[in-house]
Design a protein around this motif. Structure first.
Motif, mmCIF file in Angstrom:
data_model
loop_
_atom_site.group_PDB
_atom_site.id
_atom_site.type_symbol
_atom_site.label_atom_id
_atom_site.label_comp_id
_atom_site.label_asym_id
_atom_site.label_seq_id
_atom_site.Cartn_x
_atom_site.Cartn_y
_atom_site.Cartn_z
ATOM 1 N N ARG A 76 1.354 6.788 -8.033
ATOM 2 C CA ARG A 76 0.125 6.953 -8.820
ATOM 3 C C ARG A 76 0.203 6.230 -10.159
ATOM 4 O O ARG A 76 -0.746 5.572 -10.571
ATOM 5 N N ALA A 77 1.320 6.318 -10.843
ATOM 6 C CA ALA A 77 1.450 5.723 -12.176
ATOM 7 C C ALA A 77 1.759 4.231 -12.124
ATOM 8 O O ALA A 77 1.635 3.545 -13.137
ATOM 9 N N ARG A 78 2.138 3.728 -10.994
ATOM 10 C CA ARG A 78 2.495 2.310 -10.892
ATOM 11 C C ARG A 78 1.337 1.502 -10.320
ATOM 12 O O ARG A 78 0.349 1.270 -10.990
ATOM 13 N N GLN A 79 1.447 1.073 -9.071
ATOM 14 C CA GLN A 79 0.434 0.190 -8.489
ATOM 15 C C GLN A 79 -0.725 0.917 -7.838
ATOM 16 O O GLN A 79 -1.635 0.293 -7.335
ATOM 17 N N GLY A 80 -0.703 2.231 -7.821
ATOM 18 C CA GLY A 80 -1.794 2.998 -7.237
ATOM 19 C C GLY A 80 -1.317 3.775 -6.033
ATOM 20 O O GLY A 80 -0.481 3.310 -5.261
ATOM 21 N N GLN A 81 -1.893 4.966 -5.831
ATOM 22 C CA GLN A 81 -1.412 5.831 -4.761
ATOM 23 C C GLN A 81 -2.023 5.523 -3.403
ATOM 24 O O GLN A 81 -1.540 6.006 -2.393
ATOM 25 N N TYR A 82 -3.086 4.713 -3.347
ATOM 26 C CA TYR A 82 -3.740 4.410 -2.071
ATOM 27 C C TYR A 82 -3.384 2.993 -1.618
ATOM 28 O O TYR A 82 -3.290 2.075 -2.425
ATOM 29 N N ALA A 83 -3.216 2.836 -0.307
ATOM 30 C CA ALA A 83 -2.923 1.517 0.253
ATOM 31 C C ALA A 83 -3.497 1.422 1.657
ATOM 32 O O ALA A 83 -3.552 2.411 2.382
ATOM 33 N N VAL A 84 -3.932 0.219 2.008
ATOM 34 C CA VAL A 84 -4.331 -0.092 3.381
ATOM 35 C C VAL A 84 -3.268 -1.037 3.920
ATOM 36 O O VAL A 84 -2.996 -2.082 3.330
#
Length: 116
Positions: A78-86
């Motif tokens: 969450r604090a880095r590149q984002g918690q969601y990914a496809v």
């Protein structure tokens, strides 16, 4: 007579959730896209996995195959590149970010087709 105050314990493994899951708003966004893709004939089936460190929504073209896409939620990122990914079928990350609808736009492009 003295009153003793118990020490305040920092959050740790005992307070961490047993598994990560999608909340109602996240599932609503994902299932809305899923419904449009099923109506377009692109997707046929889905599966969900809720693990200790991530939640995964897998999309299948046919039920007996490997998933063609995985929508992942990893709160540790969450604090880095984002918690969601496809993630694509080959394991390549197609899009990552903090906002789920923005991340899912990479899949909505499949719905746009030229008109004959």
């Amino acid at each position: 007579m003295t009153m003793q105050i118990p020490p305040v314990l920092p959050p740790g493994p005992a307070t961490a959730p047993a598994q990560v899951a999608f909340d109602r708003a996240e599932l609503s966004v994902i299932l809305s896209l899923y419904g449009r893709m099923v109506a377009a004939g692109e997707w046929r089936d889905y599966g969900m996995s809720f693990l200790r460190d991530m939640a995964v929504f897998s999309v299948f073209r046919r039920a007996a195959e490997h998933p063609i896409y995985r929508i992942e939620k990893r709160p540790a990122l969450r604090a880095r590149q984002g918690q969601y990914a496809v993630v694509g079928m080959d394991g390549q990350i197609l899009k990552r970010g903090h906002d789920l609808p923005t991340v899912l736009r990479v899949l909505e492009r499949k719905l746009i087709r030229p008109v004959d």
